[in-house]
Write a protein that holds these residues in place. Structure first.
Motif, short mmCIF file in Angstrom:
data_model
loop_
_atom_site.label_atom_id
_atom_site.label_comp_id
_atom_site.label_asym_id
_atom_site.label_seq_id
_atom_site.Cartn_x
_atom_site.Cartn_y
_atom_site.Cartn_z
N ALA A 122 -60.32 -59.36 -45.96
CA ALA A 122 -60.29 -60.48 -46.91
C ALA A 122 -59.03 -61.32 -46.71
N HIS A 126 -59.62 -60.51 -54.81
CA HIS A 126 -59.96 -61.88 -55.24
C HIS A 126 -58.77 -62.82 -55.01
N GLU A 162 -58.52 -63.67 -51.43
CA GLU A 162 -59.52 -64.67 -51.06
C GLU A 162 -59.07 -66.09 -51.46
N PRO A 186 -64.67 -59.57 -51.68
CA PRO A 186 -64.13 -60.36 -50.57
C PRO A 186 -63.83 -59.45 -49.37
N SER A 227 -65.59 -64.47 -46.58
CA SER A 227 -64.84 -64.86 -47.77
C SER A 227 -64.01 -66.11 -47.52
N ALA A 228 -63.64 -66.75 -48.63
CA ALA A 228 -62.66 -67.85 -48.61
C ALA A 228 -63.21 -69.17 -48.09
#
Ligand code: N0T
Length: 534
Positions: A189, A247, A250, A289, A294-295
């Motif tokens: 992540a 989180h 991310e 994530p 992700s992201a």
């Protein structure tokens, strides 16, 4: 005036986005444009020969636009030496086939990887560093924290935009550009490269904090919840503001991906300002994530992307999962204009093209891997898409004038959603899948072939229906004492923008005046007028 025809021709505006009412339109050569598209598979356009058999098929499917990659590794095989032969051929063939192009920049990132960077980048990790995971292992993902990576991508992208401007600036065959492809972090992540770690220890940039404070009330709830959980802090490090956890990793990555992409977009638009969008591989619910790409420009990160990449015109979802309405609703937030650059080429695309272009007044729709296997004859399911693209193209003048005024709707019906209610002025329409009638042979089958339609209120009592497998009944909700009947129903087609009646529909074809419909295998345009009686 001394302006020659050629000059006045080239004076047509560069493709751009424009507001009409509450809709955003793509304007191409000063006219509204709806993308009836298809995206090529990843390796089809890597040689002129491999592209050759595809053109006819694209025409057969009635596309007006092709989404095609431009590969960094192929345009800059040696650092600083560019080769645009392949692209030039694509542009010329597209023109000859009366097709527009949306170019996808397979630059630093392609599906959470950096597979399309040139070998001189791949082999020089010292200069072009990679993402590292928490064990210090490198991944084939360029780190967004390296200025060398950014500069190398930026140089190539600028050269590409310069070339498009010179080669195509008077023709506007290329109408939009997608910088990068499905940016994402997988399977880690967060990037633990020293350059990333340094940034992670810094405070959250003021620019992001300012944006969040300014837009506090409008932030998407999924994001607001994370920030709120930690007390809506307005400064501090990433972990201080958003708390510790994946989180936060991310959000941190999303900000720096967005910033990197912004510099790519800005540098390209400075040369030739085509509309630019970024696409996302959707996250699967209940995954953390690092377990999905992700992201990227995902629904819960829209605010981070809007704040970090203000110059992007759209955040666009790619569809390989069900529930298109659920995801489109998420992407329609934050004033985001909807465009569907990819949808798995399955038997739902014809209905979904109608649904997304009608309901969201999206810029367009584009199944992925549109060419499939060029040597195979067309399958019936694909012909349905061709018919749908044909009718959308026909009703385009009616679509264009009614956009942005709550006069256009789109429906997608299947076994899960058999019926919806729509309101047009004084009228409520009950819109049903025709399998509800039970008259079609397939209506008793387990799986319902999806149905779709665009419905347009062209005048107070005049409507157009374009689609298949849908029936409509009517109620006057302003005067519930009145009955509403069909005054006139016609099946027809547009030619040069004019409506031509092919048949007057009545009797069995309107269920003796009770409904408007076309069956699931009948892709048609109908015009009808309603009247009220006591
Ligand atoms: C897409 C395409 C291409 C059942 C996948 C989707 C395209 C890229 N990625 O064929 O690679 O270039 O943008 C990723 C989502 C797959 C999920 C499948 C779940």
């Amino acid at each position: 005036s001394s302006i020659s025809e050629e000059e006045s021709e080239s004076a047509k505006s560069i493709p751009h986005l424009k507001k009409q009412g509450n809709a955003t339109e793509l304007i191409v050569d000063d006219q509204p444009y709806t993308i009836l598209g298809g995206e090529l598979s990843n390796s089809t356009f890597t040689s002129i020969e491999s592209m050759e058999p595809v053109w006819e098929r694209l025409k057969t499917l009635n596309l007006n636009t092709v989404l095609a990659p431009v590969y960094w590794e192929l345009i800059e095989p040696t650092e600083g030496e560019f080769d645009f032969k392949l692209l030039d051929d694509l542009i010329i063939k597209a023109r000859n086939n009366d097709l527009k192009l949306v170019l996808l920049w397979f630059g630093s990132w392609k599906n959470s990887m950096s597979s399309h960077v040139p070998s001189w980048v791949k082999k020089n990790q010292e200069k072009y560093p990679r993402v590292k995971d928490d064990s210090g292992k490198s991944h084939e993902i360029l780190t967004p924290f390296s200025n060398n990576n950014l500069q190398a991508d930026l140089t190539a992208f600028k050269t590409l935009m310069q070339h498009i401007k010179e080669f195509d600036g008077n023709n506007h065959t290329v109408i939009m550009v997608q910088p990068e492809n499905e940016i994402g972090m997988l399977p880690t992540a967060r990037d633990y490269h020293p350059l990333a770690n340094e940034k992670f220890k810094e405070d959250v940039p003021k620019e992001l904090m300012d944006y969040l404070q300014k837009n506090e009330r409008e932030l998407v709830p999924e994001f607001y919840t994370i920030w709120n959980k930690n007390g809506l802090k307005i400064n501090g490090t990433w972990e201080e503001v958003f708390g510790k956890g994946l989180h936060t990793d991310e959000i941190f990555m999303a900000w720096y991906f967005a910033q990197y992409t912004k510099q790519i977009i800005d540098s390209g638009k400075e040369i030739y300002p085509l509309p630019m969008f970024v696409n996302a591989a959707l996250n699967r619910p209940n995954k953390n994530p690092g377990e999905y790409p992700s992201a990227g420009p995902l629904p819960h990160l829209m605010d981070v992307w809007k704040a970090g990449c203000s110059s992007v015109d759209m955040l666009s979802p790619d569809f390989y999962f069900p529930n298109i309405k659920y995801w489109c609703d998420l992407y329609a937030r934050q004033n985001n204009t909807l465009f569907i650059p990819e949808h798995r080429f399955d038997n739902t695309v014809a209905a979904k093209a109608l649904f997304t272009i009608g309901h969201y007044e999206s810029l367009g729709f584009s199944p992925f891997s549109i060419e499939q296997i060029p040597s195979k004859p067309l399958q019936p399911k694909e012909e349905k898409l061709a018919k749908v693209y044909d009718i959308i193209n026909q009703i385009k003048p009616i679509l264009d004038i009614n956009k942005g005024q709550n006069k256009i709707e789109g429906v997608l019906l299947d076994k899960d959603v058999k019926e919806v209610l729509l309101v047009f002025g004084d009228y409520e329409f009950k819109v049903s899948h025709t399998f509800n009638l039970g008259w079609e042979p397939n209506s008793s089958s387990e799986n319902w072939e999806p149905s779709g339609a665009i419905i347009i209120q062209n005048d107070e009592n005049e409507f157009f229906y374009a689609g298949f497998g849908v029936s409509l009944t009517f109620k006057n909700i302003k005067n519930p004492n009145l009955n509403t009947g069909i005054l006139k129903a016609e099946k027809g087609y547009f030619k040069n923008g004019n409506w031509n009646v092919y048949q007057h529909l009545n009797g069995d074809q309107t269920h003796q005046g009770r409904h408007i419909r076309s069956f699931n295998d009948d892709v048609t345009i109908q015009r009808f007028t309603l009247y009220d009686y006591e």
